[in-house]
Enzyme design. Structure first.
Site, PDB file in Angstrom:
ATOM      1  N   PRO A  59       0.699  -1.221  -0.172  1.00  0.00           N
ATOM      2  CA  PRO A  59      -0.521  -0.328  -0.178  1.00  0.00           C
ATOM      3  C   PRO A  59       0.705   0.985   0.008  1.00  0.00           C
ATOM      4  O   PRO A  59      -0.058   2.023  -0.518  1.00  0.00           O
ATOM      5  CB  PRO A  59      -1.023  -0.494   1.209  1.00  0.00           C
ATOM      6  CG  PRO A  59       0.137  -0.647   2.120  1.00  0.00           C
ATOM      7  CD  PRO A  59       0.310  -1.637   1.589  1.00  0.00           C
ATOM      8  N   ASP A  82       4.150   1.133 -10.910  1.00  0.00           N
ATOM      9  CA  ASP A  82       2.911   1.895 -11.545  1.00  0.00           C
ATOM     10  C   ASP A  82       2.901   3.561 -10.858  1.00  0.00           C
ATOM     11  O   ASP A  82       3.729   3.848  -9.773  1.00  0.00           O
ATOM     12  CB  ASP A  82       1.643   1.700 -11.069  1.00  0.00           C
ATOM     13  CG  ASP A  82       1.421   0.634 -11.801  1.00  0.00           C
ATOM     14  OD1 ASP A  82       1.227   0.834 -13.256  1.00  0.00           O
ATOM     15  OD2 ASP A  82       0.344  -0.286 -11.375  1.00  0.00           O
ATOM     16  N   LYS A 104      -1.378   5.127 -14.304  1.00  0.00           N
ATOM     17  CA  LYS A 104      -2.239   5.306 -14.686  1.00  0.00           C
ATOM     18  C   LYS A 104      -3.108   5.699 -13.135  1.00  0.00           C
ATOM     19  O   LYS A 104      -3.593   5.740 -12.578  1.00  0.00           O
ATOM     20  CB  LYS A 104      -3.295   4.454 -15.246  1.00  0.00           C
ATOM     21  CG  LYS A 104      -2.371   3.456 -15.911  1.00  0.00           C
ATOM     22  CD  LYS A 104      -3.892   2.118 -16.685  1.00  0.00           C
ATOM     23  CE  LYS A 104      -3.021   0.591 -17.350  1.00  0.00           C
ATOM     24  NZ  LYS A 104      -1.578   0.003 -16.999  1.00  0.00           N
ATOM     25  N   GLY A 135       1.465  -1.143  -7.247  1.00  0.00           N
ATOM     26  CA  GLY A 135       0.850  -0.948  -6.207  1.00  0.00           C
ATOM     27  C   GLY A 135      -0.540  -2.569  -5.304  1.00  0.00           C
ATOM     28  O   GLY A 135      -0.845  -2.709  -6.521  1.00  0.00           O
ATOM     29  N   GLY A 136      -0.047  -2.255  -4.547  1.00  0.00           N
ATOM     30  CA  GLY A 136      -0.880  -3.594  -3.791  1.00  0.00           C
ATOM     31  C   GLY A 136      -0.799  -4.941  -3.982  1.00  0.00           C
ATOM     32  O   GLY A 136       0.478  -5.363  -4.021  1.00  0.00           O
ATOM     33  N   ASP A 137      -1.623  -5.849  -4.402  1.00  0.00           N
ATOM     34  CA  ASP A 137      -1.663  -6.900  -4.500  1.00  0.00           C
ATOM     35  C   ASP A 137      -1.865  -7.245  -5.863  1.00  0.00           C
ATOM     36  O   ASP A 137      -2.252  -6.122  -6.826  1.00  0.00           O
ATOM     37  CB  ASP A 137      -2.150  -8.176  -4.284  1.00  0.00           C
ATOM     38  CG  ASP A 137      -1.901  -9.154  -4.718  1.00  0.00           C
ATOM     39  OD1 ASP A 137      -1.577  -9.794  -3.951  1.00  0.00           O
ATOM     40  OD2 ASP A 137      -2.507  -9.992  -5.638  1.00  0.00           O
ATOM     41  N   ILE A 140      -5.504  -7.901  -7.530  1.00  0.00           N
ATOM     42  CA  ILE A 140      -6.159  -7.151  -6.520  1.00  0.00           C
ATOM     43  C   ILE A 140      -6.360  -5.763  -7.117  1.00  0.00           C
ATOM     44  O   ILE A 140      -5.752  -4.999  -7.200  1.00  0.00           O
ATOM     45  CB  ILE A 140      -6.024  -7.129  -5.313  1.00  0.00           C
ATOM     46  CG1 ILE A 140      -6.193  -8.588  -4.982  1.00  0.00           C
ATOM     47  CG2 ILE A 140      -8.018  -6.672  -4.921  1.00  0.00           C
ATOM     48  CD1 ILE A 140      -5.958  -8.185  -3.656  1.00  0.00           C
ATOM     49  N   THR A 165      -2.600  -5.955  -0.038  1.00  0.00           N
ATOM     50  CA  THR A 165      -3.249  -5.288  -0.722  1.00  0.00           C
ATOM     51  C   THR A 165      -4.151  -3.530  -0.152  1.00  0.00           C
ATOM     52  O   THR A 165      -3.759  -3.762   1.521  1.00  0.00           O
ATOM     53  CB  THR A 165      -4.670  -5.547  -1.186  1.00  0.00           C
ATOM     54  OG1 THR A 165      -5.720  -5.206  -2.196  1.00  0.00           O
ATOM     55  CG2 THR A 165      -5.434  -5.817   0.331  1.00  0.00           C
ATOM     56  N   ALA A 166      -4.385  -2.630  -1.109  1.00  0.00           N
ATOM     57  CA  ALA A 166      -4.753  -1.538  -0.122  1.00  0.00           C
ATOM     58  C   ALA A 166      -5.981  -1.398   1.124  1.00  0.00           C
ATOM     59  O   ALA A 166      -5.423  -1.139   2.129  1.00  0.00           O
ATOM     60  CB  ALA A 166      -4.676  -0.675  -1.313  1.00  0.00           C
ATOM     61  N   MET A 217     -10.660   2.553  -6.393  1.00  0.00           N
ATOM     62  CA  MET A 217     -10.416   3.429  -7.375  1.00  0.00           C
ATOM     63  C   MET A 217     -12.071   3.643  -7.502  1.00  0.00           C
ATOM     64  O   MET A 217     -12.738   4.680  -8.461  1.00  0.00           O
ATOM     65  CB  MET A 217     -10.131   2.646  -8.486  1.00  0.00           C
ATOM     66  CG  MET A 217      -8.655   2.694  -8.500  1.00  0.00           C
ATOM     67  SD  MET A 217      -8.627   1.303  -9.857  1.00  0.00           S
ATOM     68  CE  MET A 217      -9.106  -0.336  -9.902  1.00  0.00           C
TER      69      MET A 217
END
Length: 298
Positions: A59, A82, A104, A135-137, A140, A165-166, A217
């Site tokens: 995260p 990313d 992105k 980022g994260g996993d 996911i 994950t976040a 998101m």
């Protein structure tokens, strides 16, 4: 007695092994079929093909990297990273590695997804071991599945390295548990940004009681998301939160209800990247989120 038997057996084994080694060398010297000089030359001249690693950067906090992720970053020959990869993690990339930013952001993609897929293939075919840092996993809402398929379709090797994950990072840093025996027996992750640009989610499933919903998101469609959850059965007073930049020094957020969350987010200027969390577990926040928001606003 066991030791004596063991020693004798070892000595005999060594003696037999020495004879066997000489015999094998003798057969190869005489042109045995298991030795092919042409095949050896081919191995020596064939260009090296690299490997692609889809690595979860977690995260944002570099201390939440897995040991394997940290090792791969430190030894990477090429890194494609990313927007959601924390700067402290980007700083771990060695100066000798090729760096490619493929972030992105809403309405601003450095590279389209199909170009990222091809980039991973091209770098590996150049003989580079490639770390695709996400980022994260990776699996996911990270498009890791699409990138894995592209690498495999090119006949290249791809390894997945999971990351925190976040949602898990946000939960731990705010003291909001994702599950709780009294409040949430189900945990649902959803994306608030579909491939076709809509937010046409399974609202009846997301609006069920006794569960926690985390939407990635979705900040740009926050008002629509909150209204749809209420329209499909969740009380307007259901606790909800938005958390920005979880686990990083910039972390802040707002703790509210479905009815008031869009207004509160606007008033406090919360921006992406952010997670939306909905459910009774939000009421268990021990005050960490509020304290962090006050510090960020000071």
């Amino acid at each position: 007695m066991y030791a004596a038997i063991h020693t004798a057996s070892t000595a005999q084994g060594k003696h037999r092994g020495a004879r066997a080694f000489r015999a094998t060398g003798s057969r190869r010297a005489s042109g045995s079929h298991d030795f092919d000089p042409a095949a050896t030359d081919e191995l020596q001249t064939k260009p090296r093909v690299g490997k692609v690693y889809l690595v979860g950067a977690g995260p944002g906090d570099p201390e939440l990297l897995t040991m394997k992720a940290a090792r791969l970053i430190a030894s990477a020959q090429a890194v494609v990273f990313d927007h959601l990869v924390g700067q402290a993690i980007v700083d771990l990339i060695p100066a000798s590695a090729r760096r490619v930013y493929a972030g992105k952001e809403a309405g601003n993609h450095a590279l389209p997804q199909h170009e990222i897929n091809q980039l991973l293939v091209d770098l590996a075919r150049q003989g580079l071991d490639v770390v695709r840092l996400k980022g994260g996993d990776p699996f996911i809402f990270g498009r890791g599945g699409e990138e894995m398929q592209a690498v495999h379709a090119a006949g290249l090797e791809c390894e997945i390295v999971p990351g925190i994950t976040a949602a898990a990072g946000a939960a731990s840093c705010t003291g909001i548990p994702l599950t709780h025996r009294e409040h949430a027996q189900t945990l649902v992750f959803a994306t608030g940004h579909l491939k076709d640009g809509t937010v046409d989610l399974d609202w009846p499933a997301l609006a069920r009681p006794h569960q926690t919903v985390v939407i990635y998101m979705g900040l740009g469609a926050l008002e629509q998301i909150c209204a749809a959850l209420v329209a499909h059965g969740l009380p307007a007073t259901t606790p909800a939160a938005v958390i920005h930049a979880a686990t990083t020094p910039a972390q802040c957020g707002v703790h509210s209800t479905l009815a008031n969350l869009p207004r509160d987010v606007r008033e406090r200027g919360i921006r992406a990247p952010a997670l939306i969390m909905v459910g009774e577990v939000i009421s268990l926040d021990p005050g960490v989120l509020l304290a962090q928001t006050l510090v960020a606003a000071a």
